[in-house]
Design a protein around this motif. Structure first.
Motif, mmCIF file in Angstrom:
data_model
loop_
_atom_site.group_PDB
_atom_site.id
_atom_site.type_symbol
_atom_site.label_atom_id
_atom_site.label_comp_id
_atom_site.label_asym_id
_atom_site.label_seq_id
_atom_site.Cartn_x
_atom_site.Cartn_y
_atom_site.Cartn_z
ATOM 1 N N ASP A 95 0.831 -1.196 0.000
ATOM 2 C CA ASP A 95 0.000 0.000 0.000
ATOM 3 C C ASP A 95 0.865 1.245 0.000
ATOM 4 O O ASP A 95 2.041 1.205 0.376
ATOM 5 N N ASP A 97 0.338 3.936 1.858
ATOM 6 C CA ASP A 97 0.275 4.725 3.101
ATOM 7 C C ASP A 97 1.298 4.293 4.147
ATOM 8 O O ASP A 97 1.224 4.716 5.294
ATOM 9 N N GLN A 99 1.546 1.622 5.686
ATOM 10 C CA GLN A 99 1.085 0.668 6.706
ATOM 11 C C GLN A 99 1.828 -0.652 6.520
ATOM 12 O O GLN A 99 1.948 -1.433 7.458
ATOM 13 N N ARG A 198 1.503 -4.030 11.845
ATOM 14 C CA ARG A 198 0.929 -3.066 10.905
ATOM 15 C C ARG A 198 0.834 -1.711 11.582
ATOM 16 O O ARG A 198 0.211 -1.567 12.628
ATOM 17 N N ARG A 201 -1.493 4.559 9.312
ATOM 18 C CA ARG A 201 -1.236 5.195 8.026
ATOM 19 C C ARG A 201 -0.419 6.480 8.247
ATOM 20 O O ARG A 201 -0.627 7.199 9.216
HETATM 21 MG MG MG Z 1 -4.053 1.660 4.550
#
Ligand code: MG
Ligand code: UDP
Length: 337
Positions: A95, A97, A99, A198, A201
């Motif tokens: 992704d 962002d 993450q 994780r 963001r």
């Molecule tokens: Mg995300």
């Protein structure tokens, strides 16, 4: 030198892209055994993302981008990226962002070197997510694993490294309602799990809401299993049982010379009619589920090894004809849809 592509779907990520660029460059500069390209897939962003994407390419030519004609959603952005990178030796999906920490890429590559085809990152924690999202996700994995024989990887998103043969297998499947997670499970091959935390963001907001999550859950279940269509068979069997028992009871009453009330007869008729209806619907369900499976036109199987050698032609000879049909279909697909 082997080539690794990093595919990143982007939808309104103008704030994240500068951070992303730096972290990715730092990471891949440390790995010099491979040639890298980073494919940014602009999924019809309406903010300044495309300018930021072009800026990445200005700074470092290893950044490439493809821009879709409008916003199609992450699933389609991913397959567009995979189509673009079909010839790379491996791809990494992540992704925008942050993450999915880019630092994990090195670890993924190490596992890939050991011979794993699908190195997926499993979340150990989910920072910044509500308890409701966590609970629904847990319930979802449970239900999904009960519904299908395909082994499901829990707490796993799209963040992973895929060997070329996995990529080609995924690209081969052209179903419109895509659920990449199910497809990654479906293709099998040698999978390796690595754990990660994780993070939140880095900037901007998530594009997911509960409505999207429900859609994703339904797509996940229906792309791996036709069992919801078969539930009607069990329900109608139950109704048949109730009908027989009820019929036997009032039949015995009638034989015994008792008066049967009108309401009992009406209940019997309603029960009879609904049982007939349900049985017919379940027959339709059986045919529908078969048609559904056929229309997806997936390969019948994928090959892993032949006589101890990793099979490059993972579709097998018997699938070749189907593959060429599929390819023709794909080609037309762009013009007819
Ligand atoms: Mg995300
Ligand atoms: N994304 C996309 N198209 C969309 C929605 C999202 O390409 O229509 C991208 C987004 O830019 C990000 C990734 O998909 O790189 C994951 O999105 P998000 O962070 O919003 O999802 P979450 O991490 O909250 O599940």
């Amino acid at each position: 030198m082997k080539k690794i592509s990093i595919i990143i779907p982007i939808y309104n990520e103008e704030e994240s892209i500068p951070y992303l660029k730096n972290r990715i460059i730092n990471t891949i500069n440390k790995i010099n055994k491979y040639e890298f390209n980073i494919v940014l897939v602009n999924d019809g962003s309406s903010d300044n993302s495309i300018a930021e994407i072009k800026n990445c390419r200005k700074v470092d030519k290893r950044f490439e981008y493809i821009a879709l004609s409008r916003n199609y959603g992450k699933e389609i952005a991913l397959i567009a990226g995979l189509d673009y990178c079909k010839e790379s030796d491996a791809v990494i999906l992540m992704d925008a962002d942050l993450q999915d920490p880019p630092e994990l890429i090195e670890k993924m590559i190490t596992e890939w070197q050991k011979g794993y085809d699908d190195v997926y990152a499993r979340r150990t924690s989910r920072e910044g997510e509500t308890w409701l999202k966590k609970a629904t996700s847990k319930a979802y994995y449970y239900v999904l694993s009960k519904m299908t024989k395909v082994p499901i990887q829990k707490d796993t998103g799209d963040f992973r490294l895929l060997d070329k043969r996995c990529v080609q297998a995924i690209c081969y499947m052209r179903e419109n309602n895509r659920c990449s997670k199910s497809l990654f499970s479906w293709i099998g091959f040698n999978k390796k799990e690595i754990l990660f935390e994780r993070e939140k963001r880095i900037a901007g907001n998530t594009k997911w809401n509960y409505f999207n999550l429900i859609k994703l859950a339904v797509d996940g279940i229906t792309s791996l299993s036709t069992s919801p269509l078969k539930w009607m068979i069990y329900i109608s069997s139950l109704f048949i049982l109730i009908l027989v028992l009820y019929g036997a009871v009032i039949g015995c009453f009638a034989i015994g010379g008792n008066n049967i009330s009108d309401i009992s007869i009406i209940i019997f008729i309603i029960l009879l009619l609904s049982t007939i209806q349900m049985s017919f619907i379940s027959i339709v369900g059986i045919y529908l589920s078969r048609m559904f499976v056929e229309t997806k036109n997936r390969p019948l199987y994928l090959l892993d090894e032949i006589n101890g050698k990793k099979e490059k032609n993972q579709f097998g000879e018997k699938n070749e004809k189907q593959k060429s049909n599929n390819m023709d279909f794909n080609y037309n697909h762009y013009f007819t849809n």
